[in-house]
Design an enzyme around this catalytic site. Structure first.
Site, PDB file in Angstrom:
ATOM      1  N   HIS A 184      46.973  28.718 -69.587  1.00 23.95           N
ATOM      2  CA  HIS A 184      48.172  29.304 -70.179  1.00 23.95           C
ATOM      3  C   HIS A 184      49.120  28.167 -70.561  1.00 23.95           C
ATOM      4  CE1 HIS A 184      51.143  32.106 -71.269  1.00 23.95           C
ATOM      5  NE2 HIS A 184      51.590  32.507 -70.098  1.00 23.95           N
ATOM      6  N   HIS A 199      42.885  31.863 -79.496  1.00 22.33           N
ATOM      7  CA  HIS A 199      44.040  32.635 -79.032  1.00 22.33           C
ATOM      8  C   HIS A 199      43.658  34.103 -78.999  1.00 22.33           C
ATOM      9  CE1 HIS A 199      48.190  34.122 -78.738  1.00 22.33           C
ATOM     10  NE2 HIS A 199      48.499  32.911 -78.327  1.00 22.33           N
ATOM     11  N   ASP A 209      49.271  24.942 -78.207  1.00 26.16           N
ATOM     12  CA  ASP A 209      49.160  23.902 -77.186  1.00 26.16           C
ATOM     13  C   ASP A 209      48.482  22.632 -77.679  1.00 26.16           C
ATOM     14  OD1 ASP A 209      50.232  25.526 -75.017  1.00 26.16           O
ATOM     15  OD2 ASP A 209      48.382  26.674 -75.198  1.00 26.16           O
TER      16      ASP A 209
END
Length: 291
Positions: A91, A130, A186
């Protein structure tokens, strides 16, 4: 305070004349000097990063916040639980995992071998894919541009070349395209934060600071919703339907004779290991009414 403790700097009071991101950098870097002003381009870069991380529907940590809020806990407990979920490498900790991955690859020449390792399940590809976006994460495109702006001031991180080459290699490979694995938020954010001088152990904090907006909005909504009930997900048990029960006074005898609690002969792997009672157990049973 943790950052100042780790770096030996002097904590500064907030400057009310600055915006949120600029004031954040001021409190980190002014060392108590009221005349200090952060670089406006770096302040804007951090502001963009904060905006992109403020809220993103029912993700893992937000779901944890709502789950806790449904029990009626205070906002601090709900948010603390959410940040605990955010810390996980799948996460909010993924940007730190991306940096470790890029460092492990080491050079552009090693990317083909790494890609082969991912396909063979020997390596894990962080920063791609995702649950919501099945194409290029729009936030990643923005952060890619932010990274270049930060590099012009702070210097170009050599890992960016590996990151770009890895992205190009993955997006030209049918294995990843067919699985809709595209760079996510990310993939580049860790490079931006590292270029700005933040140690990796603070990345989750930098994620959590703006995401507090989303957490508290969900917490507030759960309070005002008249239909809110405590969350209790339904469990679908898929285990053994019926097990034989051996009375407590027979279990040690059965274990010694090689009979498992099911009433059938036990294999060596299934044979229970009889351990002596611990001191904590002895302390507990030495009292009265311990059962």
């Amino acid at each position: 305070m943790a950052y100042h403790k780790a770096t030996g700097r002097v904590a500064a009071r907030p400057n009310q004349r600055m915006g949120f991101a600029e004031n954040f950098l001021y409190m980190l870097d002014s060392n108590g000097s009221p005349t200090y002003r952060p670089n406006p381009k770096l302040a804007r870069a951090l502001e963009i990063m904060f905006i992109l991380h403020q809220e993103h529907e029912m993700n893992c940590s937000t779901a944890a916040c709502r789950h806790l809020a449904s029990s009626g806990v205070d906002v601090y407990t709900a948010v603390a639980g959410a940040v605990g979920a955010l810390y996980g490498p799948l996460h909010g900790g993924a940007n730190e995992a991306v940096l470790r991955m890029l460092e492990r690859i080491g050079s552009v020449e090693n990317i083909p071998g790494f890609i082969a390792g991912v396909k063979a399940k020997r390596e894990k590809l962080f920063g791609f894919g995702h649950r919501v976006y099945k194409n290029f994460d729009p936030r990643a495109k923005i952060i890619r541009g932010v990274a270049e702006d930060v590099f012009k001031i702070a210097g170009r991180d050599p890992l960016i070349e590996i990151a770009i080459a890895l992205q190009d290699a993955a997006l030209s490979d049918e294995y990843f395209v067919s699985r809709k694995l595209y760079p996510n938020v990310d993939f580049y954010s860790g490079l931006v934060y590292r270029a700005m001088g933040f140690p990796p152990e603070f990345f989750t904090v930098l994620f959590a600071i703006p995401r507090i907006v989303g957490y508290t909005a969900h917490w507030r909504e759960s309070l005002s919703d008249p239909d809110t009930k405590i969350l209790r997900p339904q469990q679908d048990y898929r285990g053994v339907w019926l097990r034989h029960y051996a009375p407590l006074d027979q279990r040690q005898q059965q274990a010694q004779s090689g009979i498992a609690y099911t009433g059938k002969p036990a294999s060596a792997a299934d044979k229970p290991v009889i351990k002596p009672p611990s001191n904590a157990f002895r302390r507990r049973v030495a009292g009265e009414n311990w059962m």
